[in-house]
Scaffold this motif. Structure first.
Motif, PDB file in Angstrom:
ATOM      1  N   TYR A 409      -8.014   3.683   7.655  1.00 55.26           N
ATOM      2  CA  TYR A 409      -6.654   3.150   7.163  1.00 55.26           C
ATOM      3  C   TYR A 409      -5.647   4.175   7.800  1.00 55.26           C
ATOM      4  O   TYR A 409      -5.475   5.327   7.730  1.00 55.26           O
ATOM      5  CB  TYR A 409      -6.726   2.912   5.778  1.00 55.26           C
ATOM      6  N   PRO A 410      -4.212   3.498   7.648  1.00 51.25           N
ATOM      7  CA  PRO A 410      -3.020   4.234   7.956  1.00 51.25           C
ATOM      8  C   PRO A 410      -3.062   5.354   6.809  1.00 51.25           C
ATOM      9  O   PRO A 410      -2.982   5.278   5.811  1.00 51.25           O
ATOM     10  CB  PRO A 410      -1.847   3.059   7.555  1.00 51.25           C
ATOM     11  N   GLU A 411      -2.300   6.394   7.422  1.00 50.57           N
ATOM     12  CA  GLU A 411      -1.998   7.565   6.435  1.00 50.57           C
ATOM     13  C   GLU A 411      -0.725   7.616   6.089  1.00 50.57           C
ATOM     14  O   GLU A 411       0.166   8.176   6.289  1.00 50.57           O
ATOM     15  CB  GLU A 411      -2.136   8.887   7.229  1.00 50.57           C
ATOM     16  N   ASN A 412      -0.379   6.443   5.305  1.00 48.27           N
ATOM     17  CA  ASN A 412       0.847   6.435   4.816  1.00 48.27           C
ATOM     18  C   ASN A 412       1.030   6.135   3.071  1.00 48.27           C
ATOM     19  O   ASN A 412       2.058   5.797   2.893  1.00 48.27           O
ATOM     20  CB  ASN A 412       1.829   5.066   5.281  1.00 48.27           C
ATOM     21  N   GLY A 413       0.040   6.607   2.567  1.00 46.01           N
ATOM     22  CA  GLY A 413      -0.250   6.625   1.161  1.00 46.01           C
ATOM     23  C   GLY A 413       0.152   7.723   0.374  1.00 46.01           C
ATOM     24  O   GLY A 413       0.850   8.765   1.057  1.00 46.01           O
ATOM     25  N   VAL A 414      -0.226   7.856  -1.091  1.00 50.51           N
ATOM     26  CA  VAL A 414       0.404   9.116  -1.631  1.00 50.51           C
ATOM     27  C   VAL A 414      -0.874  10.139  -1.096  1.00 50.51           C
ATOM     28  O   VAL A 414      -1.990   9.832  -0.918  1.00 50.51           O
ATOM     29  CB  VAL A 414      -0.102   8.765  -3.132  1.00 50.51           C
ATOM     30  N   PRO A 415      -0.211  11.259  -1.146  1.00 52.65           N
ATOM     31  CA  PRO A 415      -0.869  12.526  -0.357  1.00 52.65           C
ATOM     32  C   PRO A 415      -2.430  12.737  -1.298  1.00 52.65           C
ATOM     33  O   PRO A 415      -2.130  12.612  -2.657  1.00 52.65           O
ATOM     34  CB  PRO A 415      -0.085  13.757  -0.731  1.00 52.65           C
ATOM     35  N   GLY A 416      -3.391  12.959  -0.784  1.00 59.12           N
ATOM     36  CA  GLY A 416      -4.610  13.183  -1.552  1.00 59.12           C
ATOM     37  C   GLY A 416      -5.560  11.924  -1.816  1.00 59.12           C
ATOM     38  O   GLY A 416      -6.494  11.955  -2.332  1.00 59.12           O
ATOM     39  N   LEU A 417      -4.950  10.805  -1.385  1.00 57.26           N
ATOM     40  CA  LEU A 417      -5.682   9.391  -1.335  1.00 57.26           C
ATOM     41  C   LEU A 417      -6.039   8.717  -0.257  1.00 57.26           C
ATOM     42  O   LEU A 417      -5.652   7.706  -0.050  1.00 57.26           O
ATOM     43  CB  LEU A 417      -4.856   8.460  -2.571  1.00 57.26           C
ATOM     44  N   SER A 418      -6.251   9.697   0.821  1.00 54.08           N
ATOM     45  CA  SER A 418      -6.665   9.196   2.103  1.00 54.08           C
ATOM     46  C   SER A 418      -7.662   8.182   2.136  1.00 54.08           C
ATOM     47  O   SER A 418      -8.806   8.237   1.528  1.00 54.08           O
ATOM     48  CB  SER A 418      -6.784  10.209   3.089  1.00 54.08           C
ATOM     49  N   TYR A 428       4.436 -11.985   7.678  1.00 54.25           N
ATOM     50  CA  TYR A 428       5.085 -12.353   6.611  1.00 54.25           C
ATOM     51  C   TYR A 428       5.039 -11.909   5.234  1.00 54.25           C
ATOM     52  O   TYR A 428       5.286 -12.510   4.166  1.00 54.25           O
ATOM     53  CB  TYR A 428       5.104 -14.136   6.520  1.00 54.25           C
ATOM     54  N   ALA A 429       4.288 -10.542   5.531  1.00 50.79           N
ATOM     55  CA  ALA A 429       3.836 -10.041   3.980  1.00 50.79           C
ATOM     56  C   ALA A 429       3.722  -8.811   4.297  1.00 50.79           C
ATOM     57  O   ALA A 429       3.267  -7.946   5.399  1.00 50.79           O
ATOM     58  CB  ALA A 429       2.573 -10.437   3.540  1.00 50.79           C
ATOM     59  N   ARG A 430       4.158  -7.722   3.335  1.00 54.21           N
ATOM     60  CA  ARG A 430       3.640  -6.349   3.205  1.00 54.21           C
ATOM     61  C   ARG A 430       2.637  -6.227   2.431  1.00 54.21           C
ATOM     62  O   ARG A 430       2.687  -6.777   1.194  1.00 54.21           O
ATOM     63  CB  ARG A 430       4.777  -5.348   2.857  1.00 54.21           C
ATOM     64  N   VAL A 431       1.327  -5.448   2.607  1.00 52.02           N
ATOM     65  CA  VAL A 431       0.126  -5.560   1.704  1.00 52.02           C
ATOM     66  C   VAL A 431       0.146  -4.267   1.672  1.00 52.02           C
ATOM     67  O   VAL A 431       0.224  -3.215   2.465  1.00 52.02           O
ATOM     68  CB  VAL A 431      -1.087  -5.981   2.668  1.00 52.02           C
ATOM     69  N   ALA A 432       0.081  -3.840   0.112  1.00 52.53           N
ATOM     70  CA  ALA A 432      -0.184  -2.284  -0.454  1.00 52.53           C
ATOM     71  C   ALA A 432      -1.672  -2.435  -0.900  1.00 52.53           C
ATOM     72  O   ALA A 432      -1.933  -3.219  -1.703  1.00 52.53           O
ATOM     73  CB  ALA A 432       0.809  -1.998  -1.466  1.00 52.53           C
ATOM     74  N   VAL A 433      -2.422  -1.249  -0.542  1.00 49.42           N
ATOM     75  CA  VAL A 433      -3.902  -1.066  -1.412  1.00 49.42           C
ATOM     76  C   VAL A 433      -3.645  -0.143  -2.485  1.00 49.42           C
ATOM     77  O   VAL A 433      -3.298   1.130  -2.153  1.00 49.42           O
ATOM     78  CB  VAL A 433      -4.701  -0.801  -0.355  1.00 49.42           C
ATOM     79  N   TRP A 434      -3.793  -0.435  -3.592  1.00 48.23           N
ATOM     80  CA  TRP A 434      -3.813   0.335  -4.855  1.00 48.23           C
ATOM     81  C   TRP A 434      -5.215   0.876  -5.148  1.00 48.23           C
ATOM     82  O   TRP A 434      -6.114   0.308  -5.296  1.00 48.23           O
ATOM     83  CB  TRP A 434      -3.197  -0.374  -5.885  1.00 48.23           C
ATOM     84  N   ASP A 435      -5.060   2.415  -5.558  1.00 45.05           N
ATOM     85  CA  ASP A 435      -6.322   2.947  -5.942  1.00 45.05           C
ATOM     86  C   ASP A 435      -6.419   2.963  -7.274  1.00 45.05           C
ATOM     87  O   ASP A 435      -5.929   3.967  -8.205  1.00 45.05           O
ATOM     88  CB  ASP A 435      -6.368   4.335  -5.396  1.00 45.05           C
ATOM     89  N   THR A 436      -7.399   2.055  -7.988  1.00 44.92           N
ATOM     90  CA  THR A 436      -7.625   1.930  -9.164  1.00 44.92           C
ATOM     91  C   THR A 436      -8.471   2.755  -9.795  1.00 44.92           C
ATOM     92  O   THR A 436      -8.412   3.235 -11.075  1.00 44.92           O
ATOM     93  CB  THR A 436      -8.089   0.808  -9.798  1.00 44.92           C
ATOM     94  N   GLU A 437      -9.085   3.772  -8.936  1.00 45.00           N
ATOM     95  CA  GLU A 437      -9.985   4.841  -9.402  1.00 45.00           C
ATOM     96  C   GLU A 437      -9.545   6.115  -9.707  1.00 45.00           C
ATOM     97  O   GLU A 437      -9.930   7.072  -9.738  1.00 45.00           O
ATOM     98  CB  GLU A 437     -11.155   4.851  -8.505  1.00 45.00           C
ATOM     99  N   ALA A 438      -8.211   6.129  -9.309  1.00 44.92           N
ATOM    100  CA  ALA A 438      -7.235   7.397  -9.348  1.00 44.92           C
ATOM    101  C   ALA A 438      -6.250   7.165 -10.430  1.00 44.92           C
ATOM    102  O   ALA A 438      -4.907   7.380 -10.136  1.00 44.92           O
ATOM    103  CB  ALA A 438      -6.891   8.034  -8.028  1.00 44.92           C
ATOM    104  N   SER A 439      -6.636   7.106 -11.704  1.00 42.72           N
ATOM    105  CA  SER A 439      -5.449   6.603 -12.771  1.00 42.72           C
ATOM    106  C   SER A 439      -4.744   7.840 -12.945  1.00 42.72           C
ATOM    107  O   SER A 439      -3.418   7.697 -13.214  1.00 42.72           O
ATOM    108  CB  SER A 439      -6.285   6.369 -14.007  1.00 42.72           C
ATOM    109  N   SER A 440      -4.953   9.238 -12.610  1.00 41.26           N
ATOM    110  CA  SER A 440      -4.139  10.104 -12.901  1.00 41.26           C
ATOM    111  C   SER A 440      -2.921  10.313 -11.749  1.00 41.26           C
ATOM    112  O   SER A 440      -1.983  10.792 -11.957  1.00 41.26           O
ATOM    113  CB  SER A 440      -4.981  11.542 -12.670  1.00 41.26           C
ATOM    114  N   THR A 441      -3.079   9.365 -10.919  1.00 44.28           N
ATOM    115  CA  THR A 441      -1.874   9.232  -9.714  1.00 44.28           C
ATOM    116  C   THR A 441      -1.200   8.013 -10.113  1.00 44.28           C
ATOM    117  O   THR A 441      -0.534   7.827  -8.990  1.00 44.28           O
ATOM    118  CB  THR A 441      -2.618   9.234  -8.349  1.00 44.28           C
ATOM    119  N   PHE A 442      -1.379   7.012 -10.907  1.00 39.02           N
ATOM    120  CA  PHE A 442      -0.795   6.117 -11.079  1.00 39.02           C
ATOM    121  C   PHE A 442       0.898   6.166 -10.938  1.00 39.02           C
ATOM    122  O   PHE A 442       1.466   5.118 -10.447  1.00 39.02           O
ATOM    123  CB  PHE A 442      -1.128   5.223 -12.504  1.00 39.02           C
TER     124      PHE A 442
END
Length: 593
Positions: A409-418, A428-442
């Motif tokens: 996937y693109p390397e444009n998220g929070v560092p450490g969550l590759s 017509y949309a921007r789509v963000a994928v959120w990591d629910t398994e890394a609650s310390s990074t919320f």
């Protein structure tokens, strides 16, 4: 003397008669029913059939993969049809225990659904031609000799006196361009063709067998596509060669290798993983690619980039979380149903989402079996269509290694969550994928989400993640707190899994906003859709005892579910289906303006 003349005349007559019989016999033997013509006309289904059109010569491969799916191009021109109301085909039912039986055609909303063994491609892929060329190389499933593939180069010839009619495809066969089972190389009718521009000419395809091929979006999948695959043996020279419909080189992309250990039985074995991004592509264009290791090549695959300025059709699946092959076969069957529904309405599945928990057991020996089950069922699709996943809790049991080495996937998220936190754009949309398994990074993910959503002028903002903010079985307060985050970022739609129950609700500031009687969602809130079980491996019962003030639409029946979502400039159309005894039936249909 008279007798001599008489017998001489008689002999001449007999000779003339015998000559006539010989000529007639020769004509019969060379006629349309002679062995020569019959052998020529009896084209095997492993042949590439050349179709001569006003725009050039098109290849149509009618062979099927050993997966049972018929992936040959449908040559019917849907644009000439007034209405498409039926997709014909018999149906093999896949039921929850993994067994199969035969029933009537699947129907939903008056549309007969075609199973994967009678797949119908989209109209733009049917008879598609490149705007800059006259020839389409259609190698949907190349004929094989052993594991090697033969593809013959087709020049732009409009007329060939040797062409004949094929009864199986109603297309013309160009005898100079037909695939040869004995010559497993790309051939060219032109001796002076520059090999630096056409590097596959004279190359044997299919000499290496790549596994677990997955296509993923670049930051804008109209222009870039990621790819991940495995090879049986390591190599220092692994590249991806991409060509256009004329076999002209588009790009050679170097890969990055990773080696991880997977548990097979009681021992660990190396898994050789290769990744790259295919860049500088053109929108809405079909490309072909082969995987090269040293001087060996895989078979030829194809993919299409996303369009710009048009509706995007996506298929959304909840957790597969399977533990046996038949359950992943159910997932593949549901995908084939989604393709058939899209095709019946004149579109195609542009991109697909899976909301996590692809496997059940993490990184144990059982887990590696489950990843292989997924690959066995889905590589026929993941190698030729774009997939996006959210990481689930079951994907990370023991180790995240297999998950992060399955996708690119693109390397444009929070560092450490590759590979677990990223974004990309649809028309017509921007789509963000959120990591629910890394609650310390919320908190970091919240700041990231606010930033990337404020930087876009796309009309819709979407989040894909695993756990549910408003579930019907689980009840996780720390996840529900994300509702305020999503409202602050202006999110319109959240797609998630984890809860193996299909549900939909629209919420704003802790209040449910009801849908109108005609199925129109209130766009003041955030709409949450939980995908349910996509494989039928496990179902939950909705909690009726706890006050679920967010409860709106719930489908609490133990059958696999998938959702087709169409994202346009002005609205998002959402249609959910369940699969009962192989038949896809509509269970939910709403519009988000």
């Amino acid at each position: 003397m008279k007798k001599i003349v008489k017998y001489s005349i008689l002999g001449i007559i007999i000779c003339l008669f015998m000559v006539g019989v010989g000529v007639q016999t020769n004509l019969i033997n060379k006629g349309p029913f002679s062995n020569d013509y019959a052998n020529e006309a009896s084209l095997s289904q492993d042949s590439l059939v050349a179709i001569t059109t006003d725009t050039g010569t098109i290849l149509d491969d009618s062979t099927s993969e050993n997966t049972g799916e018929n992936t040959s191009e449908n040559t019917e021109d849907f644009t000439n049809a007034e209405t498409v109301t039926e997709v014909a085909g018999s149906n093999e039912d896949i039921i929850e225990d993994g067994t199969t039986d035969t029933s009537d055609n699947a129907e939903t909303s008056g549309i007969t659904i075609t199973p994967e063994n009678q797949d119908i491609d989209s109209p733009d892929e049917t008879m598609a031609t490149d705007s800059n060329s006259d020839t389409l190389l259609d190698t949907d499933d190349e004929s094989t000799s052993g594991n090697e593939t033969t593809v013959t180069n087709i020049e732009n010839t409009q007329d060939n006196s040797d062409s004949i009619q094929s009864s199986s495809d109603n297309t013309q066969d160009n005898s100079d361009s037909t695939q040869s089972s004995s010559d497993n190389t790309l051939q060219s009718d032109t001796e002076d063709i520059p090999l630096d521009e056409y590097p596959l000419i004279g190359i044997t395809l299919g000499s290496i067998d790549a596994k677990r091929i997955v296509l993923t979006p670049g930051e804008n999948p109209a222009y870039s596509i990621g790819i991940t695959f495995n090879l049986a043996m390591p190599s220092d020279d692994v590249t991806v060669l991409v060509v256009d419909s004329m076999k002209k080189l588009v790009g050679m992309y170097n890969t990055v290798e990773s080696t991880i250990q997977v548990m097979v039985g009681d021992t660990y074995e190396p898994l050789y993983v290769y990744k790259t991004v295919m860049e500088d592509l053109s929108p809405n264009k079909q490309y072909y690619y082969t995987l090269k290791a040293d001087n060996n090549y895989s078979e030829l695959y194809k993919f299409r980039t996303l369009n710009v300025g048009s509706v995007t059709t996506l298929a959304f699946f909840g957790d597969p979380q399977g533990y046996k092959q038949s359950q992943y076969d159910n997932l593949a069957y549901s995908y084939s149903q989604a393709k058939a529904i899209a095709s019946a309405t004149g579109t195609a599945i542009d991109i697909s989402y899976i909301a996590g928990d692809i496997v059940d057991s993490g990184n144990s020996a059982q887990s590696w079996s489950e990843w292989r089950y997924f690959s066995t069922a889905m590589t026929q699709y993941t190698s030729e269509s774009i997939f996006v996943t959210a990481v689930g809790n079951h994907d990370l049991y023991s180790d995240e290694g297999v998950y992060v080495n399955t996708f690119n996937y693109p390397e444009n998220g929070v560092p450490g969550l590759s590979e677990m936190n990223f974004y990309y754009d649809l028309p017509y949309a921007r789509v963000a994928v959120w990591d629910t398994e890394a609650s310390s990074t919320f908190s970091d993910q919240e700041a990231w989400l606010d930033r990337i959503m404020s930087e876009t002028d796309k009309p819709f903002k979407i989040v894909l993640m695993h756990r549910s903010v408003y579930p019907m079985a689980y009840n996780e307060g720390y996840i529900r707190n994300l509702a305020e985050v999503f409202e602050g970022a202006g999110i319109d739609l959240v797609l998630n899994g984890h809860d193996h129950i299909y549900s939909r609700t629209t919420m704003y500031q802790g209040e449910m906003l009801p849908v109108s009687v005609d199925g129109i969602i209130n766009s003041d809130g955030v709409t949450y859709i939980t995908g349910g079980s996509s494989s039928g491996s496990k179902f939950y019962d909705a909690d009726e005892d706890t006050d679920r003030y967010w409860k709106d639409f719930v489908y609490d029946t133990d059958h696999p579910v998938f959702t087709i979502i169409r994202i346009g400039k002005d609205d998002i159309m959402i249609d959910a289906y369940t699969v009962i005894n192989g038949v896809a039936e509509t269970i939910d249909s709403v519009r988000l303006p």
